[in-house]
Design an enzyme around this catalytic site. Structure first.
Site, PDB file in Angstrom:
ATOM      1  N   GLY A 259       4.533  17.176  18.666  1.00  0.00           N
ATOM      2  CA  GLY A 259       5.330  16.898  19.836  1.00  0.00           C
ATOM      3  C   GLY A 259       5.758  18.083  20.153  1.00  0.00           C
ATOM      4  O   GLY A 259       6.554  19.125  18.965  1.00  0.00           O
TER       5      GLY A 259
ATOM      6  N   GLN B 282      11.370  24.414  24.032  1.00  0.00           N
ATOM      7  CA  GLN B 282      10.912  24.824  23.186  1.00  0.00           C
ATOM      8  C   GLN B 282       9.850  26.127  23.793  1.00  0.00           C
ATOM      9  O   GLN B 282       9.208  26.893  23.281  1.00  0.00           O
ATOM     10  CB  GLN B 282      10.075  23.573  22.174  1.00  0.00           C
ATOM     11  CG  GLN B 282      10.362  22.979  21.258  1.00  0.00           C
ATOM     12  CD  GLN B 282       9.680  22.788  20.234  1.00  0.00           C
ATOM     13  OE1 GLN B 282       9.568  21.308  20.582  1.00  0.00           O
ATOM     14  NE2 GLN B 282       9.958  22.698  19.574  1.00  0.00           N
TER      15      GLN B 282
ATOM     16  N   CYS C 281       9.136  21.683  12.882  1.00  0.00           N
ATOM     17  CA  CYS C 281       9.374  21.156  14.118  1.00  0.00           C
ATOM     18  C   CYS C 281       8.738  22.949  14.300  1.00  0.00           C
ATOM     19  O   CYS C 281       9.448  23.776  13.847  1.00  0.00           O
ATOM     20  CB  CYS C 281      10.483  22.070  13.972  1.00  0.00           C
ATOM     21  SG  CYS C 281      11.681  22.359  15.604  1.00  0.00           S
ATOM     22  N   LEU C 282       8.359  23.053  15.443  1.00  0.00           N
ATOM     23  CA  LEU C 282       7.347  24.548  15.874  1.00  0.00           C
ATOM     24  C   LEU C 282       8.641  25.553  16.043  1.00  0.00           C
ATOM     25  O   LEU C 282       8.237  27.002  16.044  1.00  0.00           O
ATOM     26  CB  LEU C 282       6.297  24.552  17.648  1.00  0.00           C
ATOM     27  CG  LEU C 282       4.888  23.542  17.309  1.00  0.00           C
ATOM     28  CD1 LEU C 282       4.899  23.180  17.697  1.00  0.00           C
ATOM     29  CD2 LEU C 282       4.458  23.781  16.006  1.00  0.00           C
TER      30      LEU C 282
ATOM     31  N   HIS D 299      13.384  13.095  17.643  1.00  0.00           N
ATOM     32  CA  HIS D 299      13.395  14.454  17.605  1.00  0.00           C
ATOM     33  C   HIS D 299      13.848  15.271  18.687  1.00  0.00           C
ATOM     34  O   HIS D 299      14.133  16.721  18.689  1.00  0.00           O
ATOM     35  CB  HIS D 299      12.767  15.335  16.653  1.00  0.00           C
ATOM     36  CG  HIS D 299      12.359  16.403  16.006  1.00  0.00           C
ATOM     37  ND1 HIS D 299      12.091  16.820  14.578  1.00  0.00           N
ATOM     38  CD2 HIS D 299      11.911  17.855  16.915  1.00  0.00           C
ATOM     39  CE1 HIS D 299      11.896  18.874  15.428  1.00  0.00           C
ATOM     40  NE2 HIS D 299      11.963  18.471  16.205  1.00  0.00           N
ATOM     41  N   GLU D 300      12.184  15.130  19.740  1.00  0.00           N
ATOM     42  CA  GLU D 300      11.834  15.435  21.363  1.00  0.00           C
ATOM     43  C   GLU D 300      13.756  15.594  21.794  1.00  0.00           C
ATOM     44  O   GLU D 300      13.617  16.511  22.588  1.00  0.00           O
ATOM     45  CB  GLU D 300      10.940  15.293  21.456  1.00  0.00           C
ATOM     46  CG  GLU D 300       9.569  15.312  20.466  1.00  0.00           C
ATOM     47  CD  GLU D 300       9.575  17.409  20.079  1.00  0.00           C
ATOM     48  OE1 GLU D 300       9.431  18.262  20.512  1.00  0.00           O
ATOM     49  OE2 GLU D 300       8.887  17.011  18.667  1.00  0.00           O
TER      50      GLU D 300
ATOM     51  N   HIS E  60      16.057  17.367  20.846  1.00  0.00           N
ATOM     52  CA  HIS E  60      15.590  19.319  21.528  1.00  0.00           C
ATOM     53  C   HIS E  60      16.192  18.662  23.016  1.00  0.00           C
ATOM     54  O   HIS E  60      16.836  19.965  23.539  1.00  0.00           O
ATOM     55  CB  HIS E  60      14.447  19.325  21.230  1.00  0.00           C
ATOM     56  CG  HIS E  60      13.620  19.810  20.573  1.00  0.00           C
ATOM     57  ND1 HIS E  60      14.173  21.072  19.982  1.00  0.00           N
ATOM     58  CD2 HIS E  60      12.784  19.333  19.764  1.00  0.00           C
ATOM     59  CE1 HIS E  60      13.649  21.582  18.800  1.00  0.00           C
ATOM     60  NE2 HIS E  60      12.650  20.661  18.946  1.00  0.00           N
TER      61      HIS E  60
END
Ligand code: ZN
Length: 193
Positions: free
Chosen positions: A43, A48, A91-92, A133-134, A137
């Protein structure tokens, strides 16, 4: 386009709903998907990649060949939640860091796709976790904000290391100051919201 890491200020930006989907936005979405695959992610939210848009991409297989698992969620809204579950998350924007996070077990989500259609998704387990999670963000919330005190403590040093790396990049002029970042985000946002 590249992935910004904690504590980049764009990760704290709360994005407003987009007014329309056009070719330029679709091109950015394609780039986000490619970047997500490049980093073996499942994701990726617009914040991000330093963009103030209320959208994220997802592919639980993290395989670009699995096109039928590729999803784009524009202006996503969770309309129902059920149960609760704790699982390890990463997380990236926090490379190599993982910790357990409590989330709703199942969610009902409304979102627009790239052709501007509004769709409803009933999700449970892993996909439900990823969308929560997204969407966090998009509201400027990070998974480390949701850790238990003990997990938070266990991650303290790693976070400080990322903070040091960030201030180093800033000193070298790789990352602009907060004022410039905010001005750019506001300008991009006012054109599309
Ligand atoms: Zn993330």
């Amino acid at each position: 386009m590249q992935i910004v890491k904690y504590p980049h200020p764009t990760l704290r930006h709360q994005s407003k709903p987009l007014r329309r989907v056009d070719a330029e936005l679709r091109k950015m979405i394609r780039e986000m998907l490619d970047l997500m695959y490049e980093h073996d992610g499942i994701g990726l939210a617009a914040n991000q990649v330093d963009l103030p848009y209320r959208l994220f991409v997802m592919n639980l297989s993290s395989e670009p060949s699995e096109k039928d698992q590729e999803y784009v969620f524009i202006n996503p809204v969770i309309v129902r939640r059920k149960g609760s579950a704790e699982e390890r998350e990463g997380c990236l924007s926090f490379p190599e860091l993982f910790a357990p996070v409590v989330r709703s077990e199942a969610v009902t989500l409304n979102a627009y796709d790239t052709s501007g259609r509004e769709l409803t998704y009933e999700l449970e387990g892993m996909p439900a976790r990823v969308v929560q999670h997204e969407i966090d963000h998009l509201d400027g919330i990070l998974f480390v904000d949701r850790l238990s005190p003990s997990s938070r403590l266990a991650m303290k040093e790693a976070l400080e290391e990322l903070e040091l790396e960030f201030s180093g990049s800033r000193r070298r002029g790789v990352i602009p100051d907060d004022g410039l970042i905010t001005a750019r985000l506001n300008e991009l946002e006012s054109a599309r919201t």
